[in-house]
Design an enzyme around this catalytic site. Sequence first.
Site: not given
Length: 735
Positions: A65, A243
């Site tokens: 992604h 993250c």
Amino acid sequence: MSDMITADLVDLDLAAGTKEEAARSLAERLVRLGRVTDLDGFLADVAAREAQMPTGLDGGIGIPHCRSAHVTEPTLAFGRSGPGIDFGAPDGPADLIFLIAAPSGADDAHLTILSSLARRLMDPAFTSALRTTTSPAGAAALIRGDEEPHPAPSPSTGTGSTAPQAPGAGSAKSADPAAAEPAEVPEPAEPAGSAPGTDSGTSTGTDTGTDTGTGVRQGAGEPEGDSGDGPPAPFRVVAVTSCPTGIAHTYMAAEALEHAGRDAGVDVAVETQGSAGFTRLAPGVIADADAVILAHDVPVREKERFAGKPTVDVGVKAGINRAPQLIAEARDKAARGEVTAPVPADGREAPGGSGAPVDRAGEPGDGYGTRLRTWLMSGVSYMVPFVAAGGLLIALGFAIGGYAVDKAPSVAEHFAWGQADSWAALMFQTGALAFGFLIPVLAGYIAYGMADRPGLVPGFVGGAVALTIDAGFLGGLAAGLIAGGVVRTIQRVRVPGPFRGIMPVVVIPLVSSAIVGFLMFLVIGKPIASLQSALTDWLSGLSGANAVVLGVILGLMMCFDLGGPLNKVAYAFAIGGLADPNEGSLKVMAAVMAAGMVPPLAMALATVVRGRLFTKAERENGKAAWVLGASFITEGAIPFAAADPLRVIPSAMVGGAVTGALSMLFECTLRAPHGGVWVIPLIGNPLLYLVAVLAGTLVSAALVILLKGHARRTPAPAPGAGEPGETHEKVTVAA
């Protein structure tokens, strides 16, 4: 996700041997549908994200992604590989590959995809259904949520024989459709009979009457120690997940921890710190927690909220792959009484800390006055480094090159390496440029404190307008508040889904900057500029009694909250005058710094003169307070004020008022905005300035000794019961 994935974006027979080939194959579908404009550019962004951290997860899942300027709208493509593809997961290749493409800046849109998908990936029934479906349209419907997966066939494994178990999903509970659905964790109720504000965490050996002998208080969810007054309260955990890109791993870790908590009978409340910001856990939830889990690959924001509790600190992937073990580890740490260092008793960050006021924004229940102080402190605190850099460089320029250095030609056109005047001009001109950012930074970060990142552009624009029209410090305050208010208003407007992606990068900056510019240039800027000019003229004409009164007021403000909002207002008022200095503004700066030095110096002196009135810890703090006070760090007196505010703060205020008045009376001036005794050569009338500081220090020290000496005293505990070897009188604060 109805328009984010369609049957055309599903490949149930993905023919690829490597993760690069898989990403290219799925990305080509995005190009064919017009969702990606530049295939190679997009793949480069995917590869850059993959280089940060592998995107493979246990359970046969790969989630490449990225955010990319080559993506036209948030999109999700899905591929299923028979032999599997290595995405770096510890348990082997991935057969379910999700390619997530989000436009740059479209935080709301891509988080809608990712938070929903990431949480569903923790449901083994969902992944099992994707492995067995034979229809691209059916797979797209499952991912969109239009169809619900059937429960996994085997309650004993939770996944049947067709799919590996999803990490953190548990076993028997995971097969129950109700248990598989993500659930909001309710705010834990206050245990019956507990007083507000009592500790509901772990015992550290200081509690009496509630310790079970294991380090965990009764009611923390451990089977032993049940008092028989009803079922024990569940063990409570608060967690933070984050993250590097704030995308899938953040939300998958949150879901895994919630699943593991339900399986273990533990209440888990998770704060996901994604790329579009985060919603803070309620203070009550944190206070009631028995342990903390931090699963993150980027710094946890507002980490000090969790200090003083048993803490498990791991990477975000551990939150996904080892959620049950993390829950168990948190319980073990609580049982052993392991806690992180507590925050200071007064709640303040130590000087030099990394936090900023905007990162410690007020809670939702705070009143408008509290939030206003937080917003203003945000702007002032971000402005202070520019003050230190610019102001000290300007002061050094004057010290080396004399007061005519401001008339020197540009060093870009004329610079003589061997001449001190050229170096002085370089310092002055660099410092002047840094000082030129003061008002835009002030306004920009006030708006940032109100509206987060969208407030920065209109805030800086408004501050620049205030600078242009000579509205000064007051104009910067107004511009920041207006910019933040305008952005907050725009953010409340509901817009159609397709336009949400361009709101943060186009619409909000454009509209808010136009409105702020109009208001500052044509409506309120000129009246504020007139007020600023009148204030400057008044300062320039200050003399005699008027100047002394102002010095008293500034001294009281500097010493009232010792680095808090009132202190910062007085300091900001002083440095605002340095941008266009005159005799009056230089006197104000001198008075403010002199008064700010008094509280720590006075406390240090008091601990030397009458050490028996202070605890051993306070006497140690007194040694550091000498250096802090001499360096104009007023916060050096905070430990003393926190322990005995009713005597320390009034004493400090009286001394500060004396010093401020004397500095004004002696007509001391100062061109440097900081530095304490280290910038004495830059002070006008330096000997009298030191006399003013000394006088205020003596007055404050004498007062605090007098007040403590007349306070109610209690005998000190015998050696061994308190501090080793302490035999001095212990002062009790009569609040």
